[in-house]
Design a protein around this motif. Structure first.
Motif, PDB file in Angstrom:
ATOM      1  N   HIS A  27       0.790  -1.242  -0.201  1.00 24.02           N
ATOM      2  CA  HIS A  27      -0.170   0.149   0.390  1.00 24.02           C
ATOM      3  C   HIS A  27       1.132   1.379   0.015  1.00 24.02           C
ATOM      4  CE1 HIS A  27      -2.755   2.870   0.795  1.00 24.02           C
ATOM      5  NE2 HIS A  27      -2.810   3.384   2.010  1.00 24.02           N
ATOM      6  N   LEU A  28       0.590   2.039  -1.260  1.00 20.17           N
ATOM      7  CA  LEU A  28       1.336   2.978  -1.157  1.00 20.17           C
ATOM      8  C   LEU A  28       0.897   4.227  -0.392  1.00 20.17           C
ATOM      9  CD1 LEU A  28       3.582   5.320  -1.984  1.00 20.17           C
ATOM     10  CD2 LEU A  28       1.843   5.436  -4.032  1.00 20.17           C
ATOM     11  N   PRO A  29       0.889   4.676   0.917  1.00 20.70           N
ATOM     12  CA  PRO A  29       0.621   5.435   1.896  1.00 20.70           C
ATOM     13  C   PRO A  29       0.427   7.579   1.288  1.00 20.70           C
ATOM     14  CG  PRO A  29       2.026   5.454   2.768  1.00 20.70           C
ATOM     15  CD  PRO A  29       2.136   3.927   1.993  1.00 20.70           C
ATOM     16  N   CYS A  30      -0.945   8.009   1.001  1.00 21.81           N
ATOM     17  CA  CYS A  30      -0.952   9.524   0.703  1.00 21.81           C
ATOM     18  C   CYS A  30       0.093  10.456   1.260  1.00 21.81           C
ATOM     19  CB  CYS A  30      -1.805   9.881   1.242  1.00 21.81           C
ATOM     20  SG  CYS A  30      -3.446   8.762   1.532  1.00 21.81           S
ATOM     21  N   GLN A  31       0.850  10.315   2.266  1.00 19.96           N
ATOM     22  CA  GLN A  31       2.005  11.186   2.654  1.00 19.96           C
ATOM     23  C   GLN A  31       3.165  10.562   1.835  1.00 19.96           C
ATOM     24  OE1 GLN A  31       1.400  10.076   6.850  1.00 19.96           O
ATOM     25  NE2 GLN A  31       0.613  11.609   7.113  1.00 19.96           N
ATOM     26  N   LEU A  32       3.195   9.502   1.355  1.00 21.36           N
ATOM     27  CA  LEU A  32       4.377   9.003   0.372  1.00 21.36           C
ATOM     28  C   LEU A  32       4.178   9.849  -0.825  1.00 21.36           C
ATOM     29  CD1 LEU A  32       7.098   8.205   0.844  1.00 21.36           C
ATOM     30  CD2 LEU A  32       5.974   6.358  -0.494  1.00 21.36           C
ATOM     31  N   ARG A  33       2.595   9.520  -1.352  1.00 21.63           N
ATOM     32  CA  ARG A  33       2.267   9.899  -2.622  1.00 21.63           C
ATOM     33  C   ARG A  33       2.618  11.617  -2.477  1.00 21.63           C
ATOM     34  NH1 ARG A  33      -3.002   7.292  -2.101  1.00 21.63           N
ATOM     35  NH2 ARG A  33      -3.271   5.427  -2.773  1.00 21.63           N
ATOM     36  N   ALA A  34       2.983  12.839  -1.762  1.00 25.22           N
ATOM     37  CA  ALA A  34       2.858  13.712  -1.794  1.00 25.22           C
ATOM     38  C   ALA A  34       4.579  14.312  -1.386  1.00 25.22           C
ATOM     39  CB  ALA A  34       2.420  14.378  -0.131  1.00 25.22           C
ATOM     40  N   HIS A  35       4.998  13.304  -1.313  1.00 28.80           N
ATOM     41  CA  HIS A  35       6.841  13.287  -1.256  1.00 28.80           C
ATOM     42  C   HIS A  35       6.926  13.708  -3.077  1.00 28.80           C
ATOM     43  CE1 HIS A  35       8.871  11.925   1.779  1.00 28.80           C
ATOM     44  NE2 HIS A  35       7.583  11.687   2.291  1.00 28.80           N
ATOM     45  N   ASN A  36       6.207  12.984  -4.447  1.00 22.87           N
ATOM     46  CA  ASN A  36       6.494  13.904  -5.350  1.00 22.87           C
ATOM     47  C   ASN A  36       7.412  12.751  -6.045  1.00 22.87           C
ATOM     48  OD1 ASN A  36       3.825  14.951  -6.421  1.00 22.87           O
ATOM     49  ND2 ASN A  36       4.840  16.937  -5.365  1.00 22.87           N
ATOM     50  N   MET A  37       7.582  11.665  -5.419  1.00 26.27           N
ATOM     51  CA  MET A  37       9.033  11.141  -6.377  1.00 26.27           C
ATOM     52  C   MET A  37       8.545   9.327  -6.545  1.00 26.27           C
ATOM     53  SD  MET A  37      10.333   9.834  -2.342  1.00 26.27           S
ATOM     54  CE  MET A  37       9.432   8.581  -1.170  1.00 26.27           C
ATOM     55  N   GLY A  38       7.429   9.199  -6.848  1.00 31.55           N
ATOM     56  CA  GLY A  38       7.465   8.113  -7.335  1.00 31.55           C
ATOM     57  C   GLY A  38       6.889   6.719  -7.029  1.00 31.55           C
ATOM     58  N   LEU A  39       7.929   5.589  -6.863  1.00 30.67           N
ATOM     59  CA  LEU A  39       7.519   4.444  -6.083  1.00 30.67           C
ATOM     60  C   LEU A  39       8.896   3.766  -5.817  1.00 30.67           C
ATOM     61  CD1 LEU A  39       4.173   2.934  -8.513  1.00 30.67           C
ATOM     62  CD2 LEU A  39       4.058   3.898  -5.734  1.00 30.67           C
ATOM     63  N   PRO A  40       9.475   4.961  -5.563  1.00 27.61           N
ATOM     64  CA  PRO A  40      10.405   3.739  -4.901  1.00 27.61           C
ATOM     65  C   PRO A  40      11.049   2.785  -4.184  1.00 27.61           C
ATOM     66  CG  PRO A  40      10.170   6.113  -3.499  1.00 27.61           C
ATOM     67  CD  PRO A  40       9.028   5.929  -4.598  1.00 27.61           C
ATOM     68  N   ALA A  41       9.510   2.153  -3.493  1.00 33.11           N
ATOM     69  CA  ALA A  41       9.623   0.959  -2.726  1.00 33.11           C
ATOM     70  C   ALA A  41       9.409   0.218  -2.898  1.00 33.11           C
ATOM     71  CB  ALA A  41       9.109   1.173  -1.295  1.00 33.11           C
ATOM     72  N   ILE A  42       8.526   0.049  -4.115  1.00 32.64           N
ATOM     73  CA  ILE A  42       8.271  -1.025  -5.354  1.00 32.64           C
ATOM     74  C   ILE A  42       9.593  -1.442  -5.851  1.00 32.64           C
ATOM     75  CG2 ILE A  42       7.202  -2.300  -7.091  1.00 32.64           C
ATOM     76  CD1 ILE A  42       4.953  -0.655  -5.924  1.00 32.64           C
ATOM     77  N   ASP A  43       9.861   0.106  -6.791  1.00 30.01           N
ATOM     78  CA  ASP A  43      11.511  -0.543  -7.424  1.00 30.01           C
ATOM     79  C   ASP A  43      12.669  -1.288  -6.238  1.00 30.01           C
ATOM     80  OD1 ASP A  43       9.784   0.373  -9.812  1.00 30.01           O
ATOM     81  OD2 ASP A  43      10.724   2.753  -9.410  1.00 30.01           O
ATOM     82  N   LEU A  44      12.867  -1.131  -6.233  1.00 27.05           N
ATOM     83  CA  LEU A  44      13.493  -1.463  -4.237  1.00 27.05           C
ATOM     84  C   LEU A  44      13.357  -2.536  -4.817  1.00 27.05           C
ATOM     85  CD1 LEU A  44      15.586  -0.294  -3.330  1.00 27.05           C
ATOM     86  CD2 LEU A  44      14.562   0.627  -1.417  1.00 27.05           C
ATOM     87  N   MET A  45      12.737  -2.518  -4.052  1.00 27.26           N
ATOM     88  CA  MET A  45      12.037  -4.790  -3.517  1.00 27.26           C
ATOM     89  C   MET A  45      12.052  -5.419  -4.415  1.00 27.26           C
ATOM     90  SD  MET A  45       8.883  -3.933  -0.231  1.00 27.26           S
ATOM     91  CE  MET A  45       7.995  -2.809  -1.428  1.00 27.26           C
ATOM     92  N   GLU A  46      11.675  -5.268  -6.042  1.00 24.61           N
ATOM     93  CA  GLU A  46      11.438  -6.273  -6.728  1.00 24.61           C
ATOM     94  C   GLU A  46      12.973  -6.210  -7.385  1.00 24.61           C
ATOM     95  OE1 GLU A  46       6.898  -5.912  -8.654  1.00 24.61           O
ATOM     96  OE2 GLU A  46       8.562  -5.160  -9.366  1.00 24.61           O
ATOM     97  N   LEU A  47      13.835  -5.611  -6.750  1.00 20.23           N
ATOM     98  CA  LEU A  47      15.830  -5.600  -6.821  1.00 20.23           C
ATOM     99  C   LEU A  47      15.986  -7.463  -6.586  1.00 20.23           C
ATOM    100  CD1 LEU A  47      17.594  -2.447  -6.677  1.00 20.23           C
ATOM    101  CD2 LEU A  47      16.980  -3.919  -8.980  1.00 20.23           C
ATOM    102  N   ILE A  48      15.301  -8.062  -5.891  1.00 20.24           N
ATOM    103  CA  ILE A  48      14.967  -8.678  -4.718  1.00 20.24           C
ATOM    104  C   ILE A  48      14.395  -9.811  -5.426  1.00 20.24           C
ATOM    105  CG2 ILE A  48      14.701 -10.157  -2.357  1.00 20.24           C
ATOM    106  CD1 ILE A  48      13.732  -7.405  -0.767  1.00 20.24           C
ATOM    107  N   PRO A  49      16.006 -11.048  -5.769  1.00 19.18           N
ATOM    108  CA  PRO A  49      15.168 -11.907  -6.652  1.00 19.18           C
ATOM    109  C   PRO A  49      14.106 -12.739  -6.011  1.00 19.18           C
ATOM    110  CG  PRO A  49      17.602 -12.663  -6.587  1.00 19.18           C
ATOM    111  CD  PRO A  49      17.177 -11.179  -5.578  1.00 19.18           C
ATOM    112  N   GLY A  50      13.017 -12.964  -6.747  1.00 23.91           N
ATOM    113  CA  GLY A  50      11.727 -13.511  -6.316  1.00 23.91           C
ATOM    114  C   GLY A  50      10.446 -13.011  -6.053  1.00 23.91           C
ATOM    115  N   VAL A  51      11.197 -12.150  -5.469  1.00 26.70           N
ATOM    116  CA  VAL A  51      10.247 -10.796  -5.313  1.00 26.70           C
ATOM    117  C   VAL A  51       8.812 -10.306  -5.934  1.00 26.70           C
ATOM    118  CG1 VAL A  51       9.438  -8.979  -3.654  1.00 26.70           C
ATOM    119  CG2 VAL A  51      10.944 -10.173  -2.631  1.00 26.70           C
ATOM    120  N   ILE A  52       7.769 -10.043  -5.635  1.00 27.02           N
ATOM    121  CA  ILE A  52       6.795  -9.632  -7.022  1.00 27.02           C
ATOM    122  C   ILE A  52       5.586  -8.795  -6.077  1.00 27.02           C
ATOM    123  CG2 ILE A  52       4.665 -10.293  -8.415  1.00 27.02           C
ATOM    124  CD1 ILE A  52       5.816 -13.308  -8.887  1.00 27.02           C
TER     125      ILE A  52
END
Length: 428
Positions: A318-343
């Motif tokens: 879940h992308l929290p509202c306050q993170l959207r207000a950072h105007n930085m996209g979805l860094p957590a998803i991009d970061l976590m999907e660097l882990i092999p096997g993680v969807i």
């Protein structure tokens, strides 16, 4: 007045600039159609009505008469979706503060705004305090006397604080990394008093990537006070944090936080809502990063260690509202999907409803639950026993509504690195 003229008028404070953006509203109702609170209750007529429409009739010398403002959760979706740059949430926050000038702020709101004080009082007596917070009779009594809903997701205190662990166990263990690469960690009240394992995971991941972690003096970011219309108290905390952090910012150190609301306060709210537009405040804002944003920048520069162990999991996020207000996209998803096997399954829902302390209040608890229902339903339907969110209050709300274990993205990274970070961890 055009937005260019507003932003180019250096004689206006940031708050005055936000206030005058009411003139940019064309009543398109996009903010109202996206407002998660207006969607579930008639008690809040919508951000356009209480925001720019009412703003045109507010005199700076008169108190607000807009009682419905109190039902704005302050999630900020209205400002984010406005195609014309109207600062709806910011002007509503100011108007709510004016509303409470003609009537005293309830002591319940003052108490909920003091998350740091609650942590200082509850943490040393965590077993007793947690018993009281989970006892049905005491919660019923608290609802009757104070107006805090008996089922509101109050977090449990941790007997061990993050700062206590960092200064004691971590520094004395000889495992603390000393390096030429340094980063400043803003832990906030949550990691210090309620979820120290999140702070430990952040330190473990940063040190694994070669950074010496500095934990400076800090106080509550002030957002809980700001959300409860205590601007003066929030401004005092903001000034203390800016004074403590700016000396590191001047040395070029980046300031990293794992609480998305704390980092948003440092980046934006101090200036755009509390109107602290000093050179020091701007420098601290410029150097502040959400931890996923910081780590993804390292990854994009080829500087993030990728010695991840494969984790064959599919997890809702879940992308929290306050993170959207950072105007930085979805860094957590991009970061976590660097882990092999993680969807990572990005849950398509606007808001969990809790909005800081909003959903704790007796009269707003059901509104908050109704706002979050689409999110709760999707997480339940995923069938996953674990879900991920960057915001602590969102994690507590989602766990309360779904029974799913909630973790921070940095916990998944620590897990994939094979790092130990405390008993709050999660096993695949």
């Amino acid at each position: 007045m055009s937005i260019e003229n507003i932003q180019d008028d250096f004689n206006l404070s940031i708050w005055e600039q936000a206030q005058y953006t009411a003139d940019l509203c064309i009543k398109c109702n996009i903010c109202t159609s996206h407002c998660p609170v207006h969607r579930v209750t008639d008690l809040f007529p919508g951000p356009k009505f209480v925001g720019p429409q009412a703003q045109r009739f507010r005199s700076p010398h008169e108190i607000s008469v807009d009682e419905s403002l109190d039902y704005c959760s302050g999630c900020g979706v209205c400002t984010m979706v406005c195609p014309h740059g109207v600062k709806v949430m910011e002007m509503n926050a100011k108007a709510r503060a004016k509303l409470y000038r003609r009537k005293s702020i309830p002591w319940r709101n003052r108490l909920l705004g003091r998350s740091e004080l609650l942590g200082m009082l509850g943490s040393p007596f965590a077993p007793l305090a947690n018993f009281m917070f989970t006892n049905p009779f005491i919660r019923w009594l608290t609802e009757q006397v104070m107006g805090i809903h008996r089922h509101a997701p109050m977090p449990l205190f941790s007997w061990e604080t993050f700062r206590g662990w960092y200064r004691g166990v971590h520094q004395k263990s000889g495992r603390r990394l000393v390096s030429d690469k340094k980063v400043v960690f803003f832990h906030g009240c949550s990691a210090n008093y309620y979820e120290p394992h999140v702070g430990k995971a952040a330190v473990a991941v940063l040190e694994h990537n070669g950074f010496e972690v500095i934990v400076p003096k800090q106080v509550c970011c002030g957002l809980p006070m700001l959300s409860n219309a205590e601007f003066d108290a929030a401004r005092k905390n903001a000034c203390k944090n800016i004074k403590s952090l700016v000396k590191y910012a001047r040395q070029g150190y980046k300031i990293v936080g794992a609480s998305t609301s704390c980092t948003l306060s440092l980046k934006s709210d101090y200036r755009h809502i509390l109107d602290i537009d000093t050179e020091d405040a701007r420098l601290v804002a410029h150097q502040t990063y959400d931890i996923s944003e910081f780590l993804l920048e390292l990854a994009e520069a080829g500087q993030l260690k990728t010695d991840f162990q494969p984790l064959p999991v599919s997890l809702p996020y879940h992308l929290p509202c306050q993170l959207r207000a950072h105007n930085m996209g979805l860094p957590a998803i991009d970061l976590m999907e660097l882990i092999p096997g993680v969807i990572i399954k990005h849950v398509q829902a606007d808001c969990c409803g809790i909005a800081g302390t909003y959903g704790y209040k007796k009269e707003k608890y059901q509104i908050a639950m109704d706002v979050g229902r689409p999110l709760f339903d999707q997480i339940k339907q995923s069938g996953s026993a674990v879900a991920i969110c960057d915001s602590e209050t969102c994690r507590w709300q989602i766990a309360h509504a779904t029974g799913v274990k909630m973790i921070h993205p940095v916990e998944l990274l620590a897990q994939a690195y094979g790092l130990a970070y405390g008993k709050g961890g999660w096993d695949v």
